[in-house]
Design a protein around this motif. Structure first.
Motif, short mmCIF file in Angstrom:
data_model
loop_
_atom_site.label_atom_id
_atom_site.label_comp_id
_atom_site.label_asym_id
_atom_site.label_seq_id
_atom_site.Cartn_x
_atom_site.Cartn_y
_atom_site.Cartn_z
N LYS A 1 -13.39 65.96 6.83
CA LYS A 1 -14.22 65.43 7.28
C LYS A 1 -15.26 65.45 8.54
CE LYS A 1 -10.70 61.36 7.75
NZ LYS A 1 -10.14 60.40 9.82
N LYS B 1 -19.32 65.11 7.89
CA LYS B 1 -20.30 64.82 9.79
C LYS B 1 -21.04 65.32 9.55
CE LYS B 1 -19.52 64.01 14.33
NZ LYS B 1 -19.21 63.84 15.53
N LYS C 1 -9.26 69.16 14.87
CA LYS C 1 -9.31 68.41 13.89
C LYS C 1 -9.92 69.26 13.02
CE LYS C 1 -11.98 64.36 13.60
NZ LYS C 1 -13.12 63.82 13.35
N GLU D 1 -7.02 67.40 6.09
CA GLU D 1 -8.52 65.99 5.79
C GLU D 1 -9.60 66.08 7.32
OE1 GLU D 1 -3.66 65.61 4.49
OE2 GLU D 1 -4.88 66.39 6.43
N GLY D 2 -9.07 67.23 9.27
CA GLY D 2 -9.48 67.14 9.45
C GLY D 2 -11.03 67.96 8.80
#
Length: 207
Positions: free
Chosen positions: A99, A103, A90, A95-96
């Motif tokens: 995220k 998180k 990811k 973009e990964g």
């Protein structure tokens, strides 16, 4: 005067099991199911049945392979090894990464709510290592991934040389690790094969 279209029935000469190659996808139907004869429908039924069973078998094999890979990952890397691999993949895109950062911050906040002592929020994703160290690390990572040597730095520069050195080290470690696992697997097979008291077909019979 309107010209009448004649429908040609090729079902008598069509071979439903002609190979289309391993990568060929099933052809999409070009006519509604209620506009074909029972004879043609029967042929299409068995064509689609064959495609379905092949896809089902491939799916079962893939699922079994995935479970086996998961067991090896857990044995090699521990309970959270698969999570680490997914996180790594990811993190390969902006973009990964966004995220993952979101998180991690949410988890940090939840731990604070639970009274767990943690450090205040810092930009832990900022890499403060010297450029030559980062170049070596990036090269080593590329070598461990099995990538071809594609130096993003000037090969004559210190960073370029460190990247190449890291890549070679990563490749060497990768191949050594693969060889070690193959030798361990071969040794396990020899041990199992040397058990004269066991039935080599016991597992097959039980299945």
């Amino acid at each position: 005067m309107a010209r009448t279209k004649t429908r040609v029935n090729e079902s008598d000469t069509y071979d439903p099991y002609t190979s289309r190659g391993p990568a060929a996808a099933p052809a999409k139907s070009t006519h509604p199911a209620n506009e074909i004869s029972d004879k043609d429908r029967k042929v299409l039924f068995f064509i689609n049945r064959k495609n379905y069973l092949e896809a089902q078998a491939a799916q079962k094999a893939a699922n079994a392979r995935m479970k086996q890979v998961g067991k090896v990952i857990k044995a090699d890397l521990g309970e959270y090894g698969l999570d680490q691999i997914k996180t790594y993949e990811k993190a390969q895109t902006p973009e990964g990464q966004a995220k993952l950062k979101a998180k991690q911050e949410a988890e940090r906040q939840a731990m604070a709510f639970a009274g767990v002592p943690i450090n205040t929020q810092l930009d832990i994703f900022t890499d403060r290592a010297p450029l030559d160290e980062r170049a070596y690390r990036d090269g080593e990572e590329a070598g461990l991934r099995g990538d071809s040597l594609s130096n993003p730095y000037n090969e004559a520069s210190a960073e370029g040389q460190e990247y190449a050195r890291g890549w070679h080290d990563g490749q060497g470690a990768l191949f050594a690790g693969i060889k070690k696992k193959e030798e361990e697997a071969s040794g396990d097979e020899l041990i199992q094969g040397g058990d004269e008291d066991g039935d080599p077909f016991e597992e097959t019979k039980a299945a």
